[in-house]
Design a protein around this motif. Sequence first.
Motif, PDB file in Angstrom:
ATOM      1  N   ALA A 148      51.734  78.893 127.197  1.00  0.00           N
ATOM      2  CA  ALA A 148      52.838  79.565 126.511  1.00  0.00           C
ATOM      3  C   ALA A 148      52.831  79.248 125.021  1.00  0.00           C
ATOM      4  O   ALA A 148      53.073  80.127 124.180  1.00  0.00           O
ATOM      5  CB  ALA A 148      54.166  79.150 127.139  1.00  0.00           C
ATOM      6  N   ALA A 149      52.544  77.987 124.674  1.00  0.00           N
ATOM      7  CA  ALA A 149      52.500  77.594 123.269  1.00  0.00           C
ATOM      8  C   ALA A 149      51.337  78.267 122.549  1.00  0.00           C
ATOM      9  O   ALA A 149      51.480  78.730 121.405  1.00  0.00           O
ATOM     10  CB  ALA A 149      52.394  76.076 123.166  1.00  0.00           C
ATOM     11  N   LEU A 150      50.178  78.343 123.184  1.00  0.00           N
ATOM     12  CA  LEU A 150      49.008  78.966 122.560  1.00  0.00           C
ATOM     13  C   LEU A 150      49.204  80.469 122.389  1.00  0.00           C
ATOM     14  O   LEU A 150      48.692  81.069 121.438  1.00  0.00           O
ATOM     15  CB  LEU A 150      47.757  78.691 123.389  1.00  0.00           C
ATOM     16  N   ALA A 151      49.935  81.083 123.317  1.00  0.00           N
ATOM     17  CA  ALA A 151      50.195  82.520 123.205  1.00  0.00           C
ATOM     18  C   ALA A 151      51.073  82.833 122.002  1.00  0.00           C
ATOM     19  O   ALA A 151      50.985  83.916 121.420  1.00  0.00           O
ATOM     20  CB  ALA A 151      50.848  83.037 124.481  1.00  0.00           C
ATOM     21  N   GLU A 152      51.905  81.888 121.606  1.00  0.00           N
ATOM     22  CA  GLU A 152      52.746  82.080 120.429  1.00  0.00           C
ATOM     23  C   GLU A 152      51.998  81.735 119.142  1.00  0.00           C
ATOM     24  O   GLU A 152      52.196  82.398 118.115  1.00  0.00           O
ATOM     25  CB  GLU A 152      54.002  81.224 120.542  1.00  0.00           C
ATOM     26  N   ASP A 153      51.164  80.724 119.195  1.00  0.00           N
ATOM     27  CA  ASP A 153      50.404  80.317 118.004  1.00  0.00           C
ATOM     28  C   ASP A 153      49.116  79.643 118.448  1.00  0.00           C
ATOM     29  O   ASP A 153      49.107  78.470 118.821  1.00  0.00           O
ATOM     30  CB  ASP A 153      51.230  79.359 117.145  1.00  0.00           C
ATOM     31  N   GLY A 154      48.035  80.390 118.397  1.00  0.00           N
ATOM     32  CA  GLY A 154      46.753  79.856 118.824  1.00  0.00           C
ATOM     33  C   GLY A 154      46.190  78.808 117.891  1.00  0.00           C
ATOM     34  O   GLY A 154      45.218  78.128 118.241  1.00  0.00           O
ATOM     35  N   ARG A 155      46.782  78.660 116.698  1.00  0.00           N
ATOM     36  CA  ARG A 155      46.316  77.667 115.743  1.00  0.00           C
ATOM     37  C   ARG A 155      47.229  76.439 115.695  1.00  0.00           C
ATOM     38  O   ARG A 155      47.096  75.600 114.797  1.00  0.00           O
ATOM     39  CB  ARG A 155      46.211  78.293 114.341  1.00  0.00           C
ATOM     40  N   ALA A 156      48.144  76.321 116.651  1.00  0.00           N
ATOM     41  CA  ALA A 156      49.013  75.144 116.695  1.00  0.00           C
ATOM     42  C   ALA A 156      48.168  73.878 116.794  1.00  0.00           C
ATOM     43  O   ALA A 156      47.149  73.840 117.493  1.00  0.00           O
ATOM     44  CB  ALA A 156      49.950  75.239 117.886  1.00  0.00           C
ATOM     45  N   THR A 157      48.588  72.829 116.082  1.00  0.00           N
ATOM     46  CA  THR A 157      47.848  71.569 116.102  1.00  0.00           C
ATOM     47  C   THR A 157      48.031  70.867 117.439  1.00  0.00           C
ATOM     48  O   THR A 157      48.937  71.185 118.217  1.00  0.00           O
ATOM     49  CB  THR A 157      48.340  70.645 114.980  1.00  0.00           C
ATOM     50  N   HIS A 158      47.169  69.884 117.696  1.00  0.00           N
ATOM     51  CA  HIS A 158      47.314  69.106 118.925  1.00  0.00           C
ATOM     52  C   HIS A 158      48.664  68.400 118.973  1.00  0.00           C
ATOM     53  O   HIS A 158      49.275  68.282 120.047  1.00  0.00           O
ATOM     54  CB  HIS A 158      46.171  68.096 119.034  1.00  0.00           C
ATOM     55  N   ALA A 159      49.139  67.941 117.815  1.00  0.00           N
ATOM     56  CA  ALA A 159      50.451  67.283 117.778  1.00  0.00           C
ATOM     57  C   ALA A 159      51.561  68.266 118.132  1.00  0.00           C
ATOM     58  O   ALA A 159      52.496  67.933 118.886  1.00  0.00           O
ATOM     59  CB  ALA A 159      50.689  66.680 116.396  1.00  0.00           C
ATOM     60  N   GLU A 160      51.467  69.494 117.612  1.00  0.00           N
ATOM     61  CA  GLU A 160      52.485  70.506 117.931  1.00  0.00           C
ATOM     62  C   GLU A 160      52.425  70.889 119.405  1.00  0.00           C
ATOM     63  O   GLU A 160      53.467  71.065 120.058  1.00  0.00           O
ATOM     64  CB  GLU A 160      52.274  71.735 117.055  1.00  0.00           C
ATOM     65  N   LEU A 161      51.216  71.007 119.942  1.00  0.00           N
ATOM     66  CA  LEU A 161      51.070  71.335 121.367  1.00  0.00           C
ATOM     67  C   LEU A 161      51.570  70.186 122.236  1.00  0.00           C
ATOM     68  O   LEU A 161      52.132  70.422 123.311  1.00  0.00           O
ATOM     69  CB  LEU A 161      49.609  71.650 121.680  1.00  0.00           C
ATOM     70  N   ALA A 162      51.366  68.963 121.787  1.00  0.00           N
ATOM     71  CA  ALA A 162      51.881  67.816 122.529  1.00  0.00           C
ATOM     72  C   ALA A 162      53.404  67.871 122.606  1.00  0.00           C
ATOM     73  O   ALA A 162      54.006  67.577 123.649  1.00  0.00           O
ATOM     74  CB  ALA A 162      51.421  66.513 121.877  1.00  0.00           C
ATOM     75  N   GLY A 163      54.052  68.269 121.500  1.00  0.00           N
ATOM     76  CA  GLY A 163      55.500  68.383 121.504  1.00  0.00           C
ATOM     77  C   GLY A 163      55.997  69.458 122.455  1.00  0.00           C
ATOM     78  O   GLY A 163      57.065  69.311 123.061  1.00  0.00           O
ATOM     79  N   ARG A 164      55.223  70.556 122.604  1.00  0.00           N
ATOM     80  CA  ARG A 164      55.629  71.644 123.491  1.00  0.00           C
ATOM     81  C   ARG A 164      55.394  71.311 124.956  1.00  0.00           C
ATOM     82  O   ARG A 164      56.109  71.786 125.830  1.00  0.00           O
ATOM     83  CB  ARG A 164      54.865  72.924 123.116  1.00  0.00           C
ATOM     84  N   THR A 165      54.352  70.525 125.229  1.00  0.00           N
ATOM     85  CA  THR A 165      53.979  70.257 126.624  1.00  0.00           C
ATOM     86  C   THR A 165      54.533  68.949 127.164  1.00  0.00           C
ATOM     87  O   THR A 165      54.616  68.773 128.385  1.00  0.00           O
ATOM     88  CB  THR A 165      52.445  70.213 126.759  1.00  0.00           C
TER      89      THR A 165
END
Length: 324
Positions: free
Chosen positions: A181-198
């Motif tokens: 879901a996070a990648l579908a919104e922003d495929g360039r999200a950083t690992h730190a940002e993805l960690a916050g979402r997951t």
Amino acid sequence: MMDAIDRALIHALQLDGRAPYSRIGEVLGVSTQTVARRFNRLRAEAGLRVVGLPDPQAAGRSLWLVRLTAAPQVAQDLAAALSRRSDTSWIKLASGGTEIEAIVTSTPTDGSALLLNDIPRTTGITSVSAHYLLHMYVGGPTAWRGRAKSLTPAQAAVFRATATDRGPVKPLGASDGKLLAALAEDGRATHAELAGRTGWAPATVARRMEELQQSGAVYFDVDVDPVALGFTTSAMLWLSVPPAHLDAVGRALAEHDELGFVAATTGRTNLVTQALCASPDALHTYLTQRIGAIEHITAIETVPILRTVKAAAPFAPGALGLRL
């Protein structure tokens, strides 16, 4: 209007959607700050987005291309409502505003809810046809060739070299839902940002991202307004081809820069494409000279596209309408 740097940036992102600004700048001969500034401007002015999407086969998903017809005002409300759903993409208003064409995703667990339950109960729809996508020649992981012509072969090789080799497809599970879901919104999200979402640790995100990219279970697509690239005229082409020649015709069409989508489908027409051209006259030339030169196409229906309500991204910013 885009210049050479803008177009090269889009080409680079198409090859490697998560390429760092620093690497793109080095290849293009500009500063990292210039690349970041150009990306942000294109995002604001041309809708540029990089989205990470699951490979349908790896995710156990089926794709349908649905055609709906309704009165013009009803069609606009329906298109806006459909754009809000997580199981739709590439929603287009066509045929003078009376037709909606959309990709619908179904899974074994959802029972194809939109196709079987929601659409039949929606008032104002005058006709429905659903076409199962059997094979995509262009679209999904196979990107549109028409916008991938700005880098030199040597420059393009740098971004292809950064992509890891694909191994066996890693199964996607329920635990990947928040990441996808996070990648579908922003495929360039950083690992730190993805960690916050997951809720995962950054190291866990990095490891899982590497697995998904290596296996091809996730790919990265680029959304950008074709008009900003100079393609002002678009149409869906619904083709009929004898089954014995379907694959050969599909592969031939996949080599055409004018086509952003080519897929084999079920239905009376068994091959569908989207043409993107610089003008109505250019579309006419393409239909008569390039399509017309291909053997075994026995019929063609040309459906002009008025507006794209939703592209590959999960939501269309600013799309308002009824819930469906």
